[in-house]
Design a protein around this motif. Sequence first.
Motif, mmCIF file in Angstrom:
data_model
loop_
_atom_site.group_PDB
_atom_site.id
_atom_site.type_symbol
_atom_site.label_atom_id
_atom_site.label_comp_id
_atom_site.label_asym_id
_atom_site.label_seq_id
_atom_site.Cartn_x
_atom_site.Cartn_y
_atom_site.Cartn_z
ATOM 1 N N GLU A 149 0.842 -1.192 0.000
ATOM 2 C CA GLU A 149 0.000 0.000 0.000
ATOM 3 C C GLU A 149 0.882 1.248 0.000
ATOM 4 O O GLU A 149 2.012 1.241 0.497
ATOM 5 C CB GLU A 149 -0.900 0.011 1.236
ATOM 6 C CG GLU A 149 -1.931 -1.109 1.238
ATOM 7 C CD GLU A 149 -2.775 -1.118 2.502
ATOM 8 O OE1 GLU A 149 -3.982 -1.408 2.395
ATOM 9 O OE2 GLU A 149 -2.216 -0.851 3.600
ATOM 10 N N ILE A 150 0.339 2.327 -0.552
ATOM 11 C CA ILE A 150 1.023 3.622 -0.577
ATOM 12 C C ILE A 150 0.339 4.538 0.426
ATOM 13 O O ILE A 150 -0.892 4.693 0.399
ATOM 14 C CB ILE A 150 0.976 4.259 -1.981
ATOM 15 C CG1 ILE A 150 1.582 3.320 -3.017
ATOM 16 C CG2 ILE A 150 1.706 5.610 -1.984
ATOM 17 C CD1 ILE A 150 1.304 3.745 -4.453
ATOM 18 N N TRP A 151 1.133 5.147 1.305
ATOM 19 C CA TRP A 151 0.620 6.030 2.346
ATOM 20 C C TRP A 151 1.267 7.398 2.244
ATOM 21 O O TRP A 151 2.380 7.543 1.743
ATOM 22 C CB TRP A 151 0.924 5.446 3.726
ATOM 23 C CG TRP A 151 0.260 4.152 4.059
ATOM 24 C CD1 TRP A 151 0.651 2.902 3.658
ATOM 25 C CD2 TRP A 151 -0.905 3.969 4.870
ATOM 26 N NE1 TRP A 151 -0.195 1.952 4.166
ATOM 27 C CE2 TRP A 151 -1.158 2.574 4.917
ATOM 28 C CE3 TRP A 151 -1.747 4.840 5.563
ATOM 29 C CZ2 TRP A 151 -2.226 2.030 5.636
ATOM 30 C CZ3 TRP A 151 -2.806 4.299 6.285
ATOM 31 C CH2 TRP A 151 -3.048 2.921 6.312
ATOM 32 N N ALA A 226 3.267 2.469 -9.553
ATOM 33 C CA ALA A 226 2.369 2.933 -8.491
ATOM 34 C C ALA A 226 1.078 3.435 -9.108
ATOM 35 O O ALA A 226 1.090 4.096 -10.154
ATOM 36 C CB ALA A 226 3.028 4.043 -7.682
ATOM 37 N N VAL A 227 -0.038 3.122 -8.450
ATOM 38 C CA VAL A 227 -1.351 3.634 -8.855
ATOM 39 C C VAL A 227 -1.922 4.410 -7.671
ATOM 40 O O VAL A 227 -2.104 3.855 -6.578
ATOM 41 C CB VAL A 227 -2.308 2.497 -9.258
ATOM 42 C CG1 VAL A 227 -3.680 3.077 -9.615
ATOM 43 C CG2 VAL A 227 -1.734 1.711 -10.429
ATOM 44 N N THR A 263 5.618 3.265 1.519
ATOM 45 C CA THR A 263 4.898 2.052 1.155
ATOM 46 C C THR A 263 5.031 1.057 2.299
ATOM 47 O O THR A 263 6.009 1.068 3.051
ATOM 48 C CB THR A 263 5.452 1.434 -0.138
ATOM 49 O OG1 THR A 263 6.829 1.063 0.057
ATOM 50 C CG2 THR A 263 5.369 2.424 -1.287
ATOM 51 N N ALA A 264 4.040 0.198 2.434
ATOM 52 C CA ALA A 264 4.053 -0.814 3.496
ATOM 53 C C ALA A 264 3.232 -2.014 3.046
ATOM 54 O O ALA A 264 2.237 -1.863 2.322
ATOM 55 C CB ALA A 264 3.479 -0.248 4.793
ATOM 56 N N GLN A 282 -2.461 12.490 10.714
ATOM 57 C CA GLN A 282 -3.220 11.854 9.649
ATOM 58 C C GLN A 282 -2.290 11.077 8.729
ATOM 59 O O GLN A 282 -1.320 11.614 8.198
ATOM 60 C CB GLN A 282 -3.984 12.916 8.844
ATOM 61 C CG GLN A 282 -4.817 12.338 7.701
ATOM 62 C CD GLN A 282 -5.641 13.397 6.996
ATOM 63 O OE1 GLN A 282 -5.834 14.502 7.508
ATOM 64 N NE2 GLN A 282 -6.125 13.082 5.817
ATOM 65 N N LEU A 283 -2.580 9.798 8.544
ATOM 66 C CA LEU A 283 -1.891 8.950 7.584
ATOM 67 C C LEU A 283 -2.943 8.369 6.663
ATOM 68 O O LEU A 283 -3.880 7.716 7.119
ATOM 69 C CB LEU A 283 -1.113 7.830 8.283
ATOM 70 C CG LEU A 283 0.003 8.255 9.248
ATOM 71 C CD1 LEU A 283 0.645 7.034 9.893
ATOM 72 C CD2 LEU A 283 1.056 9.087 8.523
ATOM 73 N N SER A 284 -2.803 8.620 5.368
ATOM 74 C CA SER A 284 -3.819 8.219 4.397
ATOM 75 C C SER A 284 -3.252 7.195 3.430
ATOM 76 O O SER A 284 -2.175 7.387 2.857
ATOM 77 C CB SER A 284 -4.297 9.442 3.602
ATOM 78 O OG SER A 284 -4.799 10.447 4.463
ATOM 79 N N CYS A 285 -4.000 6.099 3.250
ATOM 80 C CA CYS A 285 -3.648 5.090 2.257
ATOM 81 C C CYS A 285 -4.208 5.548 0.915
ATOM 82 O O CYS A 285 -5.430 5.644 0.745
ATOM 83 C CB CYS A 285 -4.211 3.733 2.647
ATOM 84 S SG CYS A 285 -3.779 2.407 1.503
ATOM 85 N N ILE A 286 -3.331 5.853 -0.036
ATOM 86 C CA ILE A 286 -3.777 6.511 -1.266
ATOM 87 C C ILE A 286 -3.623 5.653 -2.513
ATOM 88 O O ILE A 286 -3.961 6.107 -3.612
ATOM 89 C CB ILE A 286 -3.026 7.844 -1.483
ATOM 90 C CG1 ILE A 286 -1.517 7.595 -1.639
ATOM 91 C CG2 ILE A 286 -3.302 8.801 -0.333
ATOM 92 C CD1 ILE A 286 -0.747 8.819 -2.105
ATOM 93 N N GLY A 287 -3.113 4.445 -2.370
ATOM 94 C CA GLY A 287 -2.955 3.633 -3.571
ATOM 95 C C GLY A 287 -2.187 2.364 -3.301
ATOM 96 O O GLY A 287 -2.078 1.916 -2.167
ATOM 97 N N ARG A 288 -1.635 1.804 -4.376
ATOM 98 C CA ARG A 288 -0.954 0.510 -4.261
ATOM 99 C C ARG A 288 0.229 0.464 -5.220
ATOM 100 O O ARG A 288 0.293 1.209 -6.212
ATOM 101 C CB ARG A 288 -1.921 -0.620 -4.587
ATOM 102 C CG ARG A 288 -2.395 -0.646 -6.028
ATOM 103 C CD ARG A 288 -3.446 -1.686 -6.312
ATOM 104 N NE ARG A 288 -3.838 -1.706 -7.729
ATOM 105 C CZ ARG A 288 -4.745 -0.873 -8.255
ATOM 106 N NH1 ARG A 288 -5.344 0.033 -7.496
ATOM 107 N NH2 ARG A 288 -5.041 -0.957 -9.547
#
Length: 317
Positions: A149-151, A226-227, A263-264, A282-288
């Motif tokens: 995941e992208i954060w 990355a998307v 990424t994680a 705030q930590l937001s998961c924005i993609g993959r």
Amino acid sequence: MNEFELIARYFQRPTPRALLGVGDDCALLAPRPGMALAVSVDMLVEGRHFFADVDPESLGHKALAVNLSDLAAMGAQPAWCTLALALPRTDEAWLGAFARGFYALADAAGIELVGGDTTRGPLTISIQVAGEVPIGQPLLRSGACAGDEIWVSGELGAAAVAVMARNGELVLNPETLRLCGERLDWPTPRLALGRRLRGLASAALDLSDGLVGDLGHICARSACAAVIAWERVPVHPALAGLPEVVLRQAALAGGDDYELCFTAPVAHHARVVALAQELGLQLSCIGRIEAGEGVTVAGANGDEIALSRTGFDHFAS
């Protein structure tokens, strides 16, 4: 006031963590056993990185903050820094304010000024930072894997909008201009987050030149793609009401955010959420991350969003 009086008055203080600080030809530093030194340098040039009429106290803060952000991106604990300062003239009021901003952040971050240089010339600030990170544990750009995941931390876009407004490209109401100006002039290096991401994130960097462009560096170093889902990108609330094209350009490619993008593995999702709550950030998961190359931004309908540019480049902008 000559060069050496200037240094002694504004930039010489005790440095208990260094073997030797300001005053000799070199500083002497010794990292703790088991630690590697993380070293980075950034240069800020008037008219290129900051406006000529910027408040010198905020400039002292930002000059150090952008370097500390690099240490945060590596998961390092700040230790020492040097300062090279070119000044068109000696202005005691300006120097006093610059030093206040610099040392307020230095004290908060626990970093010591151990040397540097001063000269006459166009206003230019160059700071080199050194921090400690346990050997084998630094956050790198090269560890992202397909499926991760992208954060991103914080909220994006406000600093870029402030630049647009100061350049006369946008007209903002006074409160929006104030909020955006704070994000541009007083960035917060995410040091605590960076240290806590050791062993949790697979790759990381700080956002200085724009989300899409900077994330592309992770993709290049990790040999992946990355998307990003546009609707999940955390746009600063002060930008509500601005045209969509402005929001996209500012949040995706505007730069000057100095948040962390990392990424994680999906298996770490709950731990990242818990970390956000613990830090109050705030930590937001924005993609993959996917197999392939490059960065794609997808709209709500899944179609790719085209950008006129993906980030700032000093030799192309």
